[in-house]
Scaffold this motif. Structure first.
Motif, PDB file in Angstrom:
ATOM      1  N   ASP A 132      43.601  39.290  34.586  1.00 16.18           N
ATOM      2  CA  ASP A 132      42.910  40.077  35.610  1.00 16.18           C
ATOM      3  C   ASP A 132      43.235  41.559  35.527  1.00 16.18           C
ATOM      4  O   ASP A 132      43.389  42.248  36.546  1.00 16.18           O
ATOM      5  N   HIS A 142      34.368  38.355  38.259  1.00 19.12           N
ATOM      6  CA  HIS A 142      33.742  39.608  38.688  1.00 19.12           C
ATOM      7  C   HIS A 142      34.691  40.490  39.475  1.00 19.12           C
ATOM      8  O   HIS A 142      34.429  41.673  39.665  1.00 19.12           O
ATOM      9  N   THR A 143      35.826  39.946  39.930  1.00 15.96           N
ATOM     10  CA  THR A 143      36.821  40.748  40.634  1.00 15.96           C
ATOM     11  C   THR A 143      37.762  41.482  39.687  1.00 15.96           C
ATOM     12  O   THR A 143      38.587  42.289  40.129  1.00 15.96           O
ATOM     13  N   ILE A 144      37.679  41.191  38.378  1.00 14.19           N
ATOM     14  CA  ILE A 144      38.519  41.898  37.407  1.00 14.19           C
ATOM     15  C   ILE A 144      38.045  43.349  37.315  1.00 14.19           C
ATOM     16  O   ILE A 144      36.883  43.603  37.004  1.00 14.19           O
ATOM     17  N   PRO A 145      38.899  44.326  37.578  1.00 15.69           N
ATOM     18  CA  PRO A 145      38.472  45.724  37.517  1.00 15.69           C
ATOM     19  C   PRO A 145      38.222  46.153  36.073  1.00 15.69           C
ATOM     20  O   PRO A 145      38.482  45.405  35.126  1.00 15.69           O
ATOM     21  N   ARG A 146      37.713  47.356  35.924  1.00 14.33           N
ATOM     22  CA  ARG A 146      37.519  47.905  34.584  1.00 14.33           C
ATOM     23  C   ARG A 146      38.848  47.872  33.846  1.00 14.33           C
ATOM     24  O   ARG A 146      39.860  48.387  34.322  1.00 14.33           O
ATOM     25  N   GLU A 176      37.524  48.128  27.943  1.00 11.16           N
ATOM     26  CA  GLU A 176      36.369  47.253  28.081  1.00 11.16           C
ATOM     27  C   GLU A 176      35.741  46.908  26.732  1.00 11.16           C
ATOM     28  O   GLU A 176      35.176  45.836  26.550  1.00 11.16           O
ATOM     29  N   ARG A 178      31.215  38.638  33.955  1.00  8.20           N
ATOM     30  CA  ARG A 178      31.390  39.069  35.347  1.00  8.20           C
ATOM     31  C   ARG A 178      30.090  38.931  36.149  1.00  8.20           C
ATOM     32  O   ARG A 178      30.110  38.547  37.315  1.00  8.20           O
ATOM     33  N   LEU A 236      31.082  49.055  37.095  1.00  7.59           N
ATOM     34  CA  LEU A 236      32.132  49.269  36.099  1.00  7.59           C
ATOM     35  C   LEU A 236      31.811  50.416  35.149  1.00  7.59           C
ATOM     36  O   LEU A 236      32.677  50.842  34.386  1.00  7.59           O
ATOM     37  N   GLY A 268      34.454  44.317  40.606  1.00  4.96           N
ATOM     38  CA  GLY A 268      35.273  45.412  40.111  1.00  4.96           C
ATOM     39  C   GLY A 268      34.544  46.727  40.122  1.00  4.96           C
ATOM     40  O   GLY A 268      33.318  46.798  40.048  1.00  4.96           O
ATOM     41  N   ARG A 309      40.056  39.107  46.673  1.00  2.42           N
ATOM     42  CA  ARG A 309      41.087  39.371  45.682  1.00  2.42           C
ATOM     43  C   ARG A 309      42.255  38.424  45.931  1.00  2.42           C
ATOM     44  O   ARG A 309      42.166  37.234  45.647  1.00  2.42           O
TER      45      ARG A 309
END
Length: 500
Positions: free
Chosen positions: A277, A341-345, A353, A362, A398, A426, A440
């Motif tokens: 994550d 989809h909650t994984i940030p950039r 990325e 995501r 993102l 994210g 989260r």
């Protein structure tokens, strides 16, 4: 080769696809797990108790290991298979809920694994608490037609009954541990012992009958304990047990350092991933240091670290002093899906990325959870996003190009942005969404476990690893529950790791 989610929505399992035939594999009676049921939460309380009153896992693990050594298990805990210059094995993580999503993985797993030498279950073999009577429908039955040995490392759920059932199944029917002396009254250990969950009386009476489903000599496997190494040809595979709280006791840490001195390249398989994550979790070892310190040491020659526990697929190719170590999450073997989809950039360990991979994509994850929230909150028209809309709004948040090209132009609307923000997608929070649904930390712990659905697409996955003296080829295959992906399981990610 069938299309994957990276190529088309149909490859992801969306649309009016033909259902797979996995349901014919299900046992006559399936008891579905509800992670919002107070009885389930109470039975699975030992992880919380360990964090409050002290974790007894290390001491219990040492007792199991001592018992196995007294019974004749090798002191170095190395499983020495017949060594050839090339072999293949499977990795499947977080499998055992025993319902449609777990069984939907089986047809594709059996097809891809036909010529493999063995398989490894990476974390959480049995939910919710690792009971012996659950092994019938959640281990022996789904994998009865896999004709090679199955090894395993336990996850936190396997530890909720002090690992007794796991040891019986994988460690030559290890007998129960002798009771420990009662702790002094009014101590933290005493409080923990009062509340500690233990197996039901008579648990495991059906275990001998269940074993008959995998009783062929070619399927037999015996482990030296809950952690082990496998020597098979050009590489060594090291499996570690991270217990209830994702740590290693000092005794196992010393073993890990020693077994890692072997000159061969190595793959680590762990119950807790080291990168996940968009964060680094090095896994502390009691007494100092961490598992990742061992992995990063160039003398140990680790080329990959594969962890379960999180129920999706992620890959981080991290540069470690000029060499690349592939850090992988592979926990999509059957349990409820953790959101991607909650994984940030991603920008960690030199991985951006451009290099990061995940499954489900995501955008597909956001569309999945949007529909789920829409049903649960009875607000389908507001929360539901098409798979194309999910990809588009995630890409906007993102600042990336969508992985999969949409079928036509997609206009990102204020509603789509609001839904994405509420569901924790994210990226930079929108000014329109100061309030977020708990997607989260709390969401992962509370809502995701209740997100099991019983109709495709399921977004499950497993790994096939092919080893030669020159390279390791690792492929992540998808299982959606649809017939097309059963017949030809799509490859969602593939990497070749050079060994010379």
């Amino acid at each position: 080769m069938s299309e994957s989610s990276r190529n088309s929505a149909a490859g992801a399992g969306w649309g009016a696809a033909e259902p797979g035939e996995y349901k014919r594999l299900l046992p006559p009676r399936v008891q579905k797990i509800s992670w919002l049921d107070p009885r389930t939460l109470w039975a699975a309380r030992n992880g919380v108790l360990a964090s409050w009153f002290g974790d007894p896992t290390g001491r219990t693990r040492s007792r199991w290991v001592a018992q196995r050594e007294a019974a004749g298990a090798p002191a170095d805990k190395v499983i020495r298979r017949e060594e050839t210059d090339r072999f293949s094995f499977m990795v499947i993580g977080d499998t055992g809920e025993g319902d449609e999503p777990q069984y939907a993985v089986v047809p594709g797993f059996l097809k891809v694994s036909q010529d493999t030498d063995f398989a490894v279950v990476a974390s959480d073999v049995i939910y919710p608490v690792g009971s012996a009577d659950d092994y019938d429908g959640k281990f022996f039955r789904p994998y009865q037609d896999y004709r090679a040995p199955l090894y395993a490392i336990p996850g936190n759920h396997d530890w909720y009954e002090d690992l007794g059932a796991f040891m019986r199944v994988f460690c030559d029917d290890a007998p129960p541990l002798a009771p420990e002396p009662a702790p002094r009254p009014l101590t933290r250990a005493w409080l923990r012992s009062l509340l500690w969950h233990r197996p039901r009386p008579g648990d495991g009476q059906r275990l001998d009958q269940a074993r008959e489903l995998r009783s062929d000599a070619a399927q037999r496997s015996v482990q030296p304990g809950p952690y082990w190494a496998i020597d098979a040809g050009p590489i060594r595979i090291v499996g570690i047990d991270t217990g209830l709280l994702g740590t290693l006791d000092a005794e196992q840490g010393a073993w890990l350092r020693e077994v890692s001195k072997d000159p061969r390249p190595k793959i680590l398989i762990t119950g807790s991933p080291l990168y996940v994550d968009g964060e680094h979790h090095p896994c502390p070892i009691d007494g100092g240091g961490s598992v990742d310190d061992v992995v990063r040491d160039p003398a140990h020659r680790y080329v990959a670290a594969i962890g379960g526990d999180i129920h999706n697929y992620q890959r981080y190719p991290v540069d470690v002093d000029g060499r690349t170590v592939q850090y992988i999450v592979s926990g999509g073997g059957g349990a409820f899906m953790h959101a991607t989809h909650t994984i940030p950039r991603v920008d960690i360990g030199g991985v951006t990325e451009r290099d990061f991979r995940c499954y489900p994509l995501r955008g597909d994850s956001l569309a999945f959870y949007g529909r789920l929230y829409g049903r649960r909150l009875r607000m389908r028209r507001f929360f539901t996003l098409t798979e194309e809309e999910g990809l588009a709004v995630v890409a906007e948040r993102l600042g990336i190009t969508p992985v999969r090209s949409p079928g036509g132009p997609v206009r990102v609307t204020r509603r789509m942005r609001l839904v994405a923000s509420l569901l924790g997608a994210g990226g930079r929070p929108e000014r329109t969404s100061r309030f977020r649904l708990p997607v989260r930390k709390i969401y992962t712990q509370l809502f995701s476990p209740s997100s099991v659905t019983y109709s495709p697409p399921f977004f499950k996955c497993f790994l096939r690893v092919d080893v030669t003296p020159e390279a390791i080829r690792l492929r992540c295959h998808a299982a959606t529950g649809n017939r097309a992906q059963e017949i030809d399981p799509p490859i969602e990610d593939e990497i070749t790791i050079p060994l010379i």
